[in-house]
Design a protein around this motif. Sequence first.
Motif, PDB file in Angstrom:
ATOM      1  N   GLN A 225      -1.360 -46.103  17.886  1.00 50.43           N
ATOM      2  CA  GLN A 225      -1.014 -45.941  16.477  1.00 50.43           C
ATOM      3  C   GLN A 225      -1.328 -47.200  15.678  1.00 50.43           C
ATOM      4  OE1 GLN A 225      -0.138 -43.021  15.050  1.00 50.43           O
ATOM      5  NE2 GLN A 225      -0.514 -42.186  17.099  1.00 50.43           N
ATOM      6  N   GLY A 226      -1.136 -48.374  16.310  1.00 50.65           N
ATOM      7  CA  GLY A 226      -1.454 -49.617  15.627  1.00 50.65           C
ATOM      8  C   GLY A 226      -2.933 -49.751  15.336  1.00 50.65           C
ATOM      9  N   LEU A 227      -3.770 -49.388  16.316  1.00 53.42           N
ATOM     10  CA  LEU A 227      -5.214 -49.418  16.100  1.00 53.42           C
ATOM     11  C   LEU A 227      -5.630 -48.431  15.017  1.00 53.42           C
ATOM     12  CD1 LEU A 227      -6.629 -49.727  19.726  1.00 53.42           C
ATOM     13  CD2 LEU A 227      -7.242 -51.221  17.814  1.00 53.42           C
ATOM     14  N   ARG A 228      -5.069 -47.252  15.063  1.00 57.88           N
ATOM     15  CA  ARG A 228      -5.460 -46.242  14.072  1.00 57.88           C
ATOM     16  C   ARG A 228      -5.069 -46.683  12.662  1.00 57.88           C
ATOM     17  NH1 ARG A 228      -6.025 -39.809  14.072  1.00 57.88           N
ATOM     18  NH2 ARG A 228      -6.144 -39.559  11.822  1.00 57.88           N
ATOM     19  N   GLN A 229      -3.846 -47.180  12.531  1.00 61.77           N
ATOM     20  CA  GLN A 229      -3.390 -47.647  11.219  1.00 61.77           C
ATOM     21  C   GLN A 229      -4.280 -48.771  10.698  1.00 61.77           C
ATOM     22  OE1 GLN A 229       1.032 -48.573   9.869  1.00 61.77           O
ATOM     23  NE2 GLN A 229       0.238 -50.311  11.000  1.00 61.77           N
ATOM     24  N   LYS A 230      -4.664 -49.678  11.596  1.00 65.85           N
ATOM     25  CA  LYS A 230      -5.482 -50.815  11.181  1.00 65.85           C
ATOM     26  C   LYS A 230      -6.883 -50.369  10.761  1.00 65.85           C
ATOM     27  CE  LYS A 230      -6.637 -55.132  10.592  1.00 65.85           C
ATOM     28  NZ  LYS A 230      -6.063 -55.917   9.478  1.00 65.85           N
ATOM     29  N   VAL A 231      -7.541 -49.536  11.557  1.00 64.88           N
ATOM     30  CA  VAL A 231      -8.921 -49.163  11.213  1.00 64.88           C
ATOM     31  C   VAL A 231      -8.958 -48.305   9.958  1.00 64.88           C
ATOM     32  CG1 VAL A 231      -9.725 -49.407  13.585  1.00 64.88           C
ATOM     33  CG2 VAL A 231      -9.012 -47.156  12.788  1.00 64.88           C
ATOM     34  N   GLU A 232      -7.912 -47.510   9.726  1.00 66.70           N
ATOM     35  CA  GLU A 232      -7.851 -46.761   8.463  1.00 66.70           C
ATOM     36  C   GLU A 232      -7.789 -47.721   7.287  1.00 66.70           C
ATOM     37  OE1 GLU A 232      -5.946 -42.396   8.948  1.00 66.70           O
ATOM     38  OE2 GLU A 232      -4.539 -44.026   9.304  1.00 66.70           O
ATOM     39  N   SER A 233      -7.008 -48.807   7.448  1.00 66.08           N
ATOM     40  CA  SER A 233      -6.912 -49.800   6.372  1.00 66.08           C
ATOM     41  C   SER A 233      -8.231 -50.539   6.172  1.00 66.08           C
ATOM     42  CB  SER A 233      -5.797 -50.795   6.684  1.00 66.08           C
ATOM     43  OG  SER A 233      -6.191 -51.734   7.681  1.00 66.08           O
TER      44      SER A 233
END
Length: 486
Positions: A225-233
């Motif tokens: 979830q941390g990776l997904r949130q970051k790459v979306e940003s």
Amino acid sequence: MIRRVLPHGLGRGLLIRRPGTRRGGFSLDWDGKVSEIKKKIKSILPGTSCDLLPDTSHLPPEHSDVVIVGGGVLGLSVAYWLKKLESRRGGIRVLVVERDHTYSQASTGLSVGGICQQFSLPENIQLSLFSASFLRNINEYLAVTNAPPLDLQFNPSGYLLLASEKDAAAMESNVKVQKQEGAKVCLMSPDQLRNKFPWINTEGVALASYGMENEGWFDPWCLLQGLRQKVESMGVFFCQGEVTRFVSSSQRMLTTDDEMVILKRIHEVHVKMDHSLEYQPVECAIVINAAGAWSAQIAALAGIGKGPPGTLQGTKLPVEPRKRDVYVWHCPQGPGLETPLVADTSGAYFRREGLGSNYLGGRSPTEEEEPDPTNLEVDHDFFQEKVWPHLALRVPAFETLKVQTAWAGYYDYNTFDQNGVVGPHPLVVNMYFATGFSGHGLQQAPGVGRAVAEMILQGSFQTIDLSSFLFNRFYLGEKTQENTTM
């Protein structure tokens, strides 16, 4: 021969944006224009519902420089490093296609979350050392403005690997390599083992290796979830759908040995939308195959392995789904809070789970015991007959354990040498791999993502040389054998 003829990197061939409107793309201007048009329509026709323009936000863009097939932790890591290393902010357009937005059968979420440097290959040791640093400094990498910091719940209790008499020499050799690569690992005799871990029965144990630093386990869901949130940003676009076709061009070429080979380049990816019979075409410059246990199917769609047997063109990606059961049990008299992840001589393993006398573990089956991968129902008989007897022998307190729950997940199992496949395909020149890690993909994802991004952007591995993980080895018959997979 192949290495001399075929190029590795395609970093300079990124797609040039064409004029025109993109569906569901990255442009905030388009969303703003739609909003303005709706307002104008509403002002002209007061009281009417402004749903004249269909919602296309769920559709993938018509153009993307890079399409990543698979939105698990490996695919997300590639996306992160592509954006992190791009020379100009917003210079690379990245699309991640994931068919299951719930990740209900994804290997990442069903993993036991371990990280270990006790491998026999320098490449695997280096990857896991980098991952340990990445995880310990997770918020320096994945922090997002106005979002709470990530808590991976990293437990640095280490790994304890046990070896029988016949495997003791190999363990000594492995530890020597591990220390040379910078891992903090020590060897322990049976007496030392009993002194440090009095709950263990050392019968049949000749030697043990213990990770003293940067080993243990963490919350894989939090990393995902941390990776997904970051790459979306960072501007990465996500699409829920399934890749069903590649449109490519072909070119015949003679090698230096006058052998004819056919080079392919993918130009378009067809994405079948969820709950729909329609597909959306996406023009692209590069495809990343990070589809995990299903990556061989994606490779086959691109024509990989479709040539005559014994040729490079006929060499398949040897990755398949392998079912693995994980069991959670309760044992009030079991080992205490400082218990490491223990890998027994039998292949059984366990670690502590939380603070309430709970443990989780299992054992990889032998080739003869391999279960049907199409059935993810937990095999409780396997635990009773093949796991529990070994656990109870090694830790006598486990005689009274009670299984509380269990689940099954997939390894993206490389049947050739149980190691990852990283980098470009030699014939489908713009398909890159990040797959086949056979159980240690989660812990090595940060380093693998960086390696693939380096290959794409700079044409070669820069930080860790993963040349021995290239696809070519399957055709050449050169195994990159790892001796300590679980």
